[in-house]
Motif scaffolding. Structure first.
Motif, PDB file in Angstrom:
ATOM      1  N   TYR A  37      55.321  23.611  53.185  1.00 49.45           N
ATOM      2  CA  TYR A  37      55.915  24.941  53.350  1.00 49.45           C
ATOM      3  C   TYR A  37      54.827  26.022  53.266  1.00 49.45           C
ATOM      4  N   GLU A  38      53.965  25.918  52.260  1.00 51.16           N
ATOM      5  CA  GLU A  38      52.909  26.920  52.077  1.00 51.16           C
ATOM      6  C   GLU A  38      51.966  26.961  53.282  1.00 51.16           C
ATOM      7  N   ILE A  39      51.607  25.796  53.779  1.00 51.52           N
ATOM      8  CA  ILE A  39      50.704  25.759  54.945  1.00 51.52           C
ATOM      9  C   ILE A  39      51.389  26.369  56.163  1.00 51.52           C
ATOM     10  N   LEU A  40      52.637  25.953  56.421  1.00 54.28           N
ATOM     11  CA  LEU A  40      53.339  26.430  57.614  1.00 54.28           C
ATOM     12  C   LEU A  40      53.652  27.922  57.573  1.00 54.28           C
ATOM     13  N   THR A  41      53.796  28.485  56.393  1.00 55.02           N
ATOM     14  CA  THR A  41      54.087  29.923  56.316  1.00 55.02           C
ATOM     15  C   THR A  41      52.830  30.782  56.343  1.00 55.02           C
ATOM     16  N   THR A  42      51.670  30.157  56.191  1.00 50.83           N
ATOM     17  CA  THR A  42      50.423  30.936  56.181  1.00 50.83           C
ATOM     18  C   THR A  42      49.465  30.574  57.317  1.00 50.83           C
ATOM     19  N   ILE A  43      49.751  29.498  58.020  1.00 47.43           N
ATOM     20  CA  ILE A  43      48.879  29.048  59.106  1.00 47.43           C
ATOM     21  C   ILE A  43      48.874  30.101  60.219  1.00 47.43           C
ATOM     22  N   ARG A  44      47.794  30.173  60.940  1.00 47.33           N
ATOM     23  CA  ARG A  44      47.706  31.103  62.076  1.00 47.33           C
ATOM     24  C   ARG A  44      48.437  30.482  63.265  1.00 47.33           C
ATOM     25  N   PRO A  45      49.566  31.068  63.672  1.00 42.06           N
ATOM     26  CA  PRO A  45      50.351  30.458  64.757  1.00 42.06           C
ATOM     27  C   PRO A  45      49.693  30.629  66.124  1.00 42.06           C
ATOM     28  N   ILE A  46      49.939  29.649  66.961  1.00 44.66           N
ATOM     29  CA  ILE A  46      49.556  29.739  68.367  1.00 44.66           C
ATOM     30  C   ILE A  46      50.858  30.000  69.120  1.00 44.66           C
ATOM     31  N   LEU A  47      50.950  31.153  69.758  1.00 47.83           N
ATOM     32  CA  LEU A  47      52.177  31.500  70.457  1.00 47.83           C
ATOM     33  C   LEU A  47      52.417  30.547  71.616  1.00 47.83           C
ATOM     34  N   SER A  48      53.667  30.156  71.761  1.00 43.28           N
ATOM     35  CA  SER A  48      54.044  29.180  72.779  1.00 43.28           C
ATOM     36  C   SER A  48      55.274  29.681  73.516  1.00 43.28           C
ATOM     37  N   LYS A  49      55.348  29.343  74.780  1.00 50.52           N
ATOM     38  CA  LYS A  49      56.536  29.677  75.566  1.00 50.52           C
ATOM     39  C   LYS A  49      57.624  28.622  75.386  1.00 50.52           C
ATOM     40  N   LYS A  50      57.250  27.493  74.774  1.00 49.61           N
ATOM     41  CA  LYS A  50      58.222  26.430  74.541  1.00 49.61           C
ATOM     42  C   LYS A  50      59.076  26.788  73.332  1.00 49.61           C
ATOM     43  N   THR A  51      60.277  26.233  73.299  1.00 48.18           N
ATOM     44  CA  THR A  51      61.198  26.553  72.214  1.00 48.18           C
ATOM     45  C   THR A  51      61.655  25.284  71.494  1.00 48.18           C
ATOM     46  N   ILE A  52      62.175  25.506  70.312  1.00 48.00           N
ATOM     47  CA  ILE A  52      62.852  24.463  69.548  1.00 48.00           C
ATOM     48  C   ILE A  52      64.323  24.822  69.656  1.00 48.00           C
ATOM     49  N   LYS A  53      65.095  24.023  70.389  1.00 48.96           N
ATOM     50  CA  LYS A  53      66.504  24.332  70.640  1.00 48.96           C
ATOM     51  C   LYS A  53      67.393  23.482  69.753  1.00 48.96           C
ATOM     52  N   TYR A  54      68.159  24.144  68.912  1.00 48.23           N
ATOM     53  CA  TYR A  54      69.192  23.455  68.135  1.00 48.23           C
ATOM     54  C   TYR A  54      70.444  23.454  68.991  1.00 48.23           C
ATOM     55  N   GLN A  55      70.939  22.245  69.234  1.00 44.89           N
ATOM     56  CA  GLN A  55      72.020  22.056  70.185  1.00 44.89           C
ATOM     57  C   GLN A  55      72.913  20.896  69.760  1.00 44.89           C
ATOM     58  N   LEU A  56      73.973  20.691  70.494  1.00 44.41           N
ATOM     59  CA  LEU A  56      74.853  19.547  70.279  1.00 44.41           C
ATOM     60  C   LEU A  56      74.210  18.352  70.969  1.00 44.41           C
ATOM     61  N   ILE A  57      73.954  17.291  70.200  1.00 48.36           N
ATOM     62  CA  ILE A  57      73.253  16.115  70.722  1.00 48.36           C
ATOM     63  C   ILE A  57      74.149  14.896  70.565  1.00 48.36           C
ATOM     64  N   GLU A  58      74.189  14.064  71.592  1.00 47.39           N
ATOM     65  CA  GLU A  58      74.956  12.823  71.516  1.00 47.39           C
ATOM     66  C   GLU A  58      74.089  11.750  70.866  1.00 47.39           C
ATOM     67  N   SER A  59      74.651  11.062  69.894  1.00 53.26           N
ATOM     68  CA  SER A  59      73.944   9.985  69.207  1.00 53.26           C
ATOM     69  C   SER A  59      73.689   8.840  70.172  1.00 53.26           C
ATOM     70  N   GLU A  60      72.495   8.266  70.109  1.00 59.14           N
ATOM     71  CA  GLU A  60      72.158   7.136  70.976  1.00 59.14           C
ATOM     72  C   GLU A  60      72.765   5.837  70.467  1.00 59.14           C
ATOM     73  N   THR A  61      73.024   5.752  69.176  1.00 60.01           N
ATOM     74  CA  THR A  61      73.503   4.505  68.578  1.00 60.01           C
ATOM     75  C   THR A  61      75.012   4.459  68.392  1.00 60.01           C
ATOM     76  N   ALA A  62      75.644   5.585  68.308  1.00 56.45           N
ATOM     77  CA  ALA A  62      77.092   5.623  68.103  1.00 56.45           C
ATOM     78  C   ALA A  62      77.687   6.647  69.061  1.00 56.45           C
ATOM     79  N   LYS A  63      78.968   6.509  69.287  1.00 54.02           N
ATOM     80  CA  LYS A  63      79.623   7.469  70.179  1.00 54.02           C
ATOM     81  C   LYS A  63      80.044   8.688  69.361  1.00 54.02           C
ATOM     82  N   SER A  64      79.038   9.426  68.922  1.00 49.72           N
ATOM     83  CA  SER A  64      79.291  10.616  68.136  1.00 49.72           C
ATOM     84  C   SER A  64      78.278  11.685  68.514  1.00 49.72           C
TER      85      SER A  64
END
Length: 127
Positions: A37-64
């Motif tokens: 946590y300490e490293i990630l909150t103080t590290i010098r970020p490299i700006l990216s056009k890519k995103t981390i998308k939180y979404q509805l995901i279908e499980s690969e192992t179960a039908k859920s």
């Protein structure tokens, strides 16, 4: 919101209980998670056009379905992850605190950590 900004909006004490629910061994390794946590909150970020998308995901192992982000979103250095935008798509019903805790876990176990975290990482993967 950038991943680093999201993490910075909470203290480690705020997100640790949620992290411990998501990863039961966290209580035994509080020091290592706090170091990440300490490293990630103080590290010098490299700006990216890519995103981390939180979404509805279908499980690969179960039908859920579950809310989360694809592992591939976290396959980057911590500097790049810190500079990525986090997007919560509909109908995701996660709090910012839950997203911060989950993103921290994913960064630790999927992302490419810096050398200064190597010894803590080895402790986490041994158990």
């Amino acid at each position: 919101m950038k991943f680093q900004t999201l993490l910075q909006s909470f203290s480690f004490e705020d997100i640790f209980p949620t992290l411990a629910v998501m990863y039961p061994n966290a209580k035994r390794h509080r020091k290592e998670f706090e170091t990440a946590y300490e490293i990630l909150t103080t590290i010098r970020p490299i700006l990216s056009k890519k995103t981390i998308k939180y979404q509805l995901i279908e499980s690969e192992t179960a039908k859920s379905y579950y809310y989360g982000a694809l592992d591939s979103s976290f396959k980057a250095s911590w500097e790049v992850l810190a500079g990525k935008d986090i997007v919560k798509q509909k109908p995701v019903d996660l709090t910012d605190e839950e997203i911060a805790a989950n993103s921290l876990l994913c960064a630790i176990f999927i992302g490419q950590h810096p050398a200064e975290f190597e010894s803590a990482y080895k402790v986490l993967v041994r158990t």
